[in-house]
Motif scaffolding. Structure first.
Motif, PDB file in Angstrom:
ATOM      1  N   ARG A  22       5.136 -26.374  58.804  1.00 55.40           N
ATOM      2  CA  ARG A  22       3.917 -25.579  59.033  1.00 55.40           C
ATOM      3  C   ARG A  22       2.845 -26.429  59.693  1.00 55.40           C
ATOM      4  O   ARG A  22       2.174 -25.997  60.646  1.00 55.40           O
ATOM      5  CB  ARG A  22       3.423 -25.029  57.688  1.00 55.40           C
ATOM      6  CG  ARG A  22       2.103 -24.271  57.750  1.00 55.40           C
ATOM      7  CD  ARG A  22       1.856 -23.598  56.403  1.00 55.40           C
ATOM      8  NE  ARG A  22       0.519 -23.039  56.332  1.00 55.40           N
ATOM      9  CZ  ARG A  22      -0.511 -23.638  55.760  1.00 55.40           C
ATOM     10  NH1 ARG A  22      -0.349 -24.850  55.218  1.00 55.40           N
ATOM     11  NH2 ARG A  22      -1.695 -23.063  55.720  1.00 55.40           N
ATOM     12  N   ALA A  23       2.669 -27.659  59.202  1.00 58.16           N
ATOM     13  CA  ALA A  23       1.651 -28.548  59.758  1.00 58.16           C
ATOM     14  C   ALA A  23       1.970 -28.920  61.195  1.00 58.16           C
ATOM     15  O   ALA A  23       1.087 -28.946  62.057  1.00 58.16           O
ATOM     16  CB  ALA A  23       1.526 -29.805  58.897  1.00 58.16           C
ATOM     17  N   ARG A  24       3.243 -29.204  61.480  1.00 61.68           N
ATOM     18  CA  ARG A  24       3.639 -29.570  62.843  1.00 61.68           C
ATOM     19  C   ARG A  24       3.336 -28.448  63.827  1.00 61.68           C
ATOM     20  O   ARG A  24       2.880 -28.685  64.951  1.00 61.68           O
ATOM     21  CB  ARG A  24       5.133 -29.923  62.888  1.00 61.68           C
ATOM     22  CG  ARG A  24       5.463 -31.277  62.304  1.00 61.68           C
ATOM     23  CD  ARG A  24       6.952 -31.545  62.374  1.00 61.68           C
ATOM     24  NE  ARG A  24       7.407 -31.642  63.750  1.00 61.68           N
ATOM     25  CZ  ARG A  24       7.394 -32.764  64.457  1.00 61.68           C
ATOM     26  NH1 ARG A  24       6.945 -33.881  63.911  1.00 61.68           N
ATOM     27  NH2 ARG A  24       7.833 -32.785  65.694  1.00 61.68           N
ATOM     28  N   ALA A  25       3.581 -27.196  63.397  1.00 63.15           N
ATOM     29  CA  ALA A  25       3.321 -26.051  64.272  1.00 63.15           C
ATOM     30  C   ALA A  25       1.825 -25.909  64.550  1.00 63.15           C
ATOM     31  O   ALA A  25       1.408 -25.648  65.686  1.00 63.15           O
ATOM     32  CB  ALA A  25       3.872 -24.778  63.633  1.00 63.15           C
ATOM     33  N   ARG A  26       1.006 -26.107  63.513  1.00 64.86           N
ATOM     34  CA  ARG A  26      -0.442 -25.954  63.669  1.00 64.86           C
ATOM     35  C   ARG A  26      -1.049 -27.043  64.548  1.00 64.86           C
ATOM     36  O   ARG A  26      -2.038 -26.811  65.231  1.00 64.86           O
ATOM     37  CB  ARG A  26      -1.116 -25.991  62.288  1.00 64.86           C
ATOM     38  CG  ARG A  26      -0.833 -24.767  61.414  1.00 64.86           C
ATOM     39  CD  ARG A  26      -2.067 -23.888  61.332  1.00 64.86           C
ATOM     40  NE  ARG A  26      -1.876 -22.797  60.408  1.00 64.86           N
ATOM     41  CZ  ARG A  26      -2.643 -22.576  59.349  1.00 64.86           C
ATOM     42  NH1 ARG A  26      -3.647 -23.401  59.081  1.00 64.86           N
ATOM     43  NH2 ARG A  26      -2.438 -21.543  58.572  1.00 64.86           N
ATOM     44  N   LEU A  27      -0.476 -28.252  64.483  1.00 63.33           N
ATOM     45  CA  LEU A  27      -1.053 -29.397  65.203  1.00 63.33           C
ATOM     46  C   LEU A  27      -0.313 -29.707  66.504  1.00 63.33           C
ATOM     47  O   LEU A  27      -0.571 -30.741  67.125  1.00 63.33           O
ATOM     48  CB  LEU A  27      -1.031 -30.637  64.294  1.00 63.33           C
ATOM     49  CG  LEU A  27      -1.816 -30.516  62.983  1.00 63.33           C
ATOM     50  CD1 LEU A  27      -1.600 -31.764  62.126  1.00 63.33           C
ATOM     51  CD2 LEU A  27      -3.299 -30.314  63.237  1.00 63.33           C
ATOM     52  N   ALA A  28       0.563 -28.813  66.926  1.00 64.09           N
ATOM     53  CA  ALA A  28       1.423 -29.087  68.075  1.00 64.09           C
ATOM     54  C   ALA A  28       0.638 -29.355  69.352  1.00 64.09           C
ATOM     55  O   ALA A  28       1.092 -30.102  70.222  1.00 64.09           O
ATOM     56  CB  ALA A  28       2.390 -27.915  68.295  1.00 64.09           C
ATOM     57  N   LYS A  29      -0.539 -28.760  69.499  1.00 57.23           N
ATOM     58  CA  LYS A  29      -1.300 -28.892  70.743  1.00 57.23           C
ATOM     59  C   LYS A  29      -2.176 -30.138  70.789  1.00 57.23           C
ATOM     60  O   LYS A  29      -2.738 -30.468  71.838  1.00 57.23           O
ATOM     61  CB  LYS A  29      -2.176 -27.655  70.963  1.00 57.23           C
ATOM     62  CG  LYS A  29      -1.401 -26.385  71.251  1.00 57.23           C
ATOM     63  CD  LYS A  29      -2.358 -25.232  71.553  1.00 57.23           C
ATOM     64  CE  LYS A  29      -1.603 -23.954  71.876  1.00 57.23           C
ATOM     65  NZ  LYS A  29      -2.551 -22.846  72.210  1.00 57.23           N
ATOM     66  N   VAL A  30      -2.327 -30.839  69.670  1.00 57.76           N
ATOM     67  CA  VAL A  30      -3.177 -32.030  69.654  1.00 57.76           C
ATOM     68  C   VAL A  30      -2.426 -33.176  70.330  1.00 57.76           C
ATOM     69  O   VAL A  30      -1.290 -33.485  69.955  1.00 57.76           O
ATOM     70  CB  VAL A  30      -3.567 -32.419  68.211  1.00 57.76           C
ATOM     71  CG1 VAL A  30      -4.473 -33.648  68.216  1.00 57.76           C
ATOM     72  CG2 VAL A  30      -4.255 -31.252  67.501  1.00 57.76           C
ATOM     73  N   PRO A  31      -3.020 -33.829  71.331  1.00 58.54           N
ATOM     74  CA  PRO A  31      -2.301 -34.890  72.054  1.00 58.54           C
ATOM     75  C   PRO A  31      -2.103 -36.137  71.206  1.00 58.54           C
ATOM     76  O   PRO A  31      -2.887 -36.425  70.298  1.00 58.54           O
ATOM     77  CB  PRO A  31      -3.221 -35.181  73.244  1.00 58.54           C
ATOM     78  CG  PRO A  31      -4.587 -34.786  72.777  1.00 58.54           C
ATOM     79  CD  PRO A  31      -4.385 -33.612  71.853  1.00 58.54           C
ATOM     80  N   GLY A  32      -1.051 -36.885  71.521  1.00 55.75           N
ATOM     81  CA  GLY A  32      -0.784 -38.130  70.809  1.00 55.75           C
ATOM     82  C   GLY A  32       0.470 -38.789  71.334  1.00 55.75           C
ATOM     83  O   GLY A  32       1.214 -38.215  72.142  1.00 55.75           O
ATOM     84  N   PRO A  33       0.760 -39.999  70.871  1.00 59.77           N
ATOM     85  CA  PRO A  33       1.927 -40.752  71.358  1.00 59.77           C
ATOM     86  C   PRO A  33       3.238 -40.205  70.801  1.00 59.77           C
ATOM     87  O   PRO A  33       3.256 -39.513  69.782  1.00 59.77           O
ATOM     88  CB  PRO A  33       1.659 -42.168  70.845  1.00 59.77           C
ATOM     89  CG  PRO A  33       0.872 -41.945  69.590  1.00 59.77           C
ATOM     90  CD  PRO A  33      -0.007 -40.764  69.866  1.00 59.77           C
ATOM     91  N   ALA A  34       4.327 -40.548  71.470  1.00 51.78           N
ATOM     92  CA  ALA A  34       5.649 -40.156  70.985  1.00 51.78           C
ATOM     93  C   ALA A  34       5.985 -40.929  69.713  1.00 51.78           C
ATOM     94  O   ALA A  34       5.470 -42.023  69.474  1.00 51.78           O
ATOM     95  CB  ALA A  34       6.694 -40.437  72.057  1.00 51.78           C
ATOM     96  N   SER A  35       6.845 -40.336  68.907  1.00 48.38           N
ATOM     97  CA  SER A  35       7.271 -40.987  67.666  1.00 48.38           C
ATOM     98  C   SER A  35       8.090 -42.228  67.970  1.00 48.38           C
ATOM     99  O   SER A  35       8.933 -42.230  68.862  1.00 48.38           O
ATOM    100  CB  SER A  35       8.085 -40.012  66.824  1.00 48.38           C
ATOM    101  OG  SER A  35       8.544 -40.640  65.641  1.00 48.38           O
ATOM    102  N   ALA A  36       7.842 -43.289  67.226  1.00 51.59           N
ATOM    103  CA  ALA A  36       8.591 -44.535  67.414  1.00 51.59           C
ATOM    104  C   ALA A  36       9.824 -44.596  66.522  1.00 51.59           C
ATOM    105  O   ALA A  36      10.709 -45.417  66.743  1.00 51.59           O
ATOM    106  CB  ALA A  36       7.687 -45.733  67.118  1.00 51.59           C
TER     107      ALA A  36
END
Length: 533
Positions: A22-36
């Motif tokens: 649920r959190a990932r869907a809500r924050l999907a548009k916020v920019p950020g780096p790729a997962s390491a």
């Protein structure tokens, strides 16, 4: 019994998985780096001892609010937008300390101000705030000087044969510990005349580095589950059984701190009646008297008093000693600044050899050097918060979403991890100017940028987030400033500091940043060449 625990564990995993999705869907548009990493996301980069570049990069590249990948695919927000920070620090019903942080602090330090929330936290702060007032600190200035003069004698003794390389972090740590001992609990840890083997003192010195190392920070996030593992005696057996060196070390430190603090508190309580007459000036004596006089509903219980002792010692130890070390390193790197602040101190001391509280705070360039060091290099570069319920973070400036649209606010789901980016806020070029990453004490001797003044940074100190803000701001920030100014003024009046030609300095990003001689070493040390004036 086991089947019930297994069902509970499966239910918790399912609930967490749904919360993450649920959190990932809500924050999907916020920019950020790729997962390491699939399992730890960007957490290893965030906690990397040489991760300064990662912090600078994400702040510059993505703006004042950044989506990071967290444990097991969950999301976190890295925040230094001023308006968003105001909401995070002031709306504690929605954004508060992470459950794992509070739970682990309670396990380590007891139910003190660093391990409780809600009404209990407000009640404890109400009792503690007056103890750190300027009125009480004025009475402690002679103690600060007494300890600092011992430091001067100890360093002078080591310079009898001329200039020498000295580990100033070691001396700043010893001095900070003795200052805390005498001013906070009325106890001498270290006479500064010789090396003293004291288990309690060693536990105090080891606590921060152990509790905030990357391995322990990961382990601490599992502490909320501990309450489901049976009674305290059983949980203790489980911890003792674990073959993990850092856990065993932490257990020894916590036990030593508890025994030492308990003994000192009992001595204080026995002496409470005498202190009513002769007026013990240390902070715990003042707190005990205030607690005795408080209404019944505001009184601190014995375990809370004990926890306050340990919490204050922990909060004041490495933070101040490491920023003092940072200032000395900066002055060694900028000899013209060192000469100027020394000149100011010597002129003031020509009229009064021992500057009092007001005279110390009336030295503008010394104050500017301290502020600039605290701005650029806060001892704790970041801290964490959790979202207790769904919330909204308004932004002072819109950010560009991943789909190209502008976002003026962000809906933050319950359970989202938040990193309060203290260092990034203090270095925000949009507010401080293009020279925000440069050491320029003179910026404090003229009006600050208009954009900064209007930004509404929620910190309690000088438009900085160094001491945080809101209901969990640092209670002892005036104590820290006084300690810095007494120690620095006396050191600069007696010694000159230069970079060592033999031992380099590498600063490590950590819960509390510290110097070492190379990037592989976890041993804190800062070698500078010192000579007498």
């Amino acid at each position: 019994m086991f089947s019930h625990f297994l069902l509970l564990f499966v239910a918790w995993i399912t609930w967490k998985a749904m919360q993450i999705l649920r959190a990932r869907a809500r924050l999907a548009k916020v920019p950020g780096p790729a997962s390491a990493s699939l399992f730890t996301g960007n957490l290893s980069q965030l906690l990397d001892r040489q991760g300064w570049g990662f912090h600078f990069q994400i702040a510059e590249q993505y703006g004042s609010i950044v989506k990071l990948n967290w444990l097991f695919g969950s999301s976190a927000l890295y925040v230094y937008d001023p308006l968003a920070l105001q909401h995070i620090l002031k709306d504690t019903a929605t954004f508060d300390e992470m459950p794992w942080y509070l739970e682990s602090n309670r396990l380590f330090l007891g139910p003190g101000v660093l391990g409780v929330n809600g009404r209990t936290h407000r009640r404890q702060r109400k009792m503690l705030l007056p103890v750190f007032s300027a009125k009480h600190l004025r009475g402690l200035v002679p103690v600060f000087y007494c300890v600092t003069h011992k430091l001067i004698e100890a360093i002078s003794f080591r310079l009898q044969q001329g200039p020498a390389d000295i580990d100033m972090l070691n001396w700043m740590s010893r001095t900070a510990l003795e200052l805390i001992g005498q001013t906070v609990i009325g106890h001498s840890f270290d006479p500064l005349t010789e090396d003293v083997a004291d288990d309690y003192a060693e536990a105090v010195k080891s606590f921060t580095s152990t509790a905030t190392c990357a391995e322990m920070m990961l382990l601490r996030q599992a502490t909320p589950l501990a309450r489901y593992l049976g009674p305290p005696w059983f949980r203790r057996c489980l911890v003792e059984w674990m073959p993990i060196p850092v856990i065993r070390e932490m257990l020894h430190i916590v036990d030593t701190l508890h025994m030492g603090s308990s003994k000192i508190l009992q001595e204080k309580k026995v002496a409470a009646v005498r202190h009513e007459v002769d007026g013990g000036k240390d902070i715990i004596s003042i707190l005990l008297r205030a607690n005795n006089a408080a209404p019944e509903e505001d009184k601190l219980l014995d375990d809370e008093l004990l926890a306050q002792m340990t919490s204050i010692i922990f909060a004041a130890m490495d933070t101040t000693s490491n920023i003092l070390s940072r200032v000395l390193h900066l002055l060694a790197q900028h000899p013209n600044v060192q000469d100027e602040v020394r000149r100011e101190v010597m002129i003031a001391k020509a009229h009064s050899d021992q500057l009092d509280y007001d005279e110390l705070h009336a030295l503008p360039f010394l104050d500017a050097v301290c502020r600039e060091a605290l701005r650029l290099y806060p001892s704790a570069p970041q801290t964490f918060r959790g979202t207790m319920k769904d919330g909204v973070l308004p932004l002072s400036q819109p950010i560009r979403a991943t789909d190209g649209t502008l976002m003026t606010e962000i809906v933050v789901p319950r359970g989202t991890n938040i990193i309060v980016a203290i260092m990034a806020s203090n270095r925000n070029k949009a507010l401080w100017g293009e020279d925000a990453h440069e050491f320029k004490p003179e910026r404090w001797l003229k009006p600050l940028p208009e954009a900064l003044e209007k930004a509404g940074i929620p910190g309690v100190y000088s438009n900085l987030m160094t001491f945080l803000g809101g209901g969990r701001s640092c209670i002892g920030f005036t104590f820290s400033q006084l300690e810095m100014k007494v120690v620095l003024s006396e050191l600069l009046a007696n010694f000159a500091f230069e970079l060592s030609t033999e031992k380099p300095v590498v600063w490590n990003f950590a819960g509390i940043s510290y110097p070492s001689t190379n990037s592989e070493s976890t041993k804190g040390e800062l070698w500078l060449q010192v000579r007498r004036i």
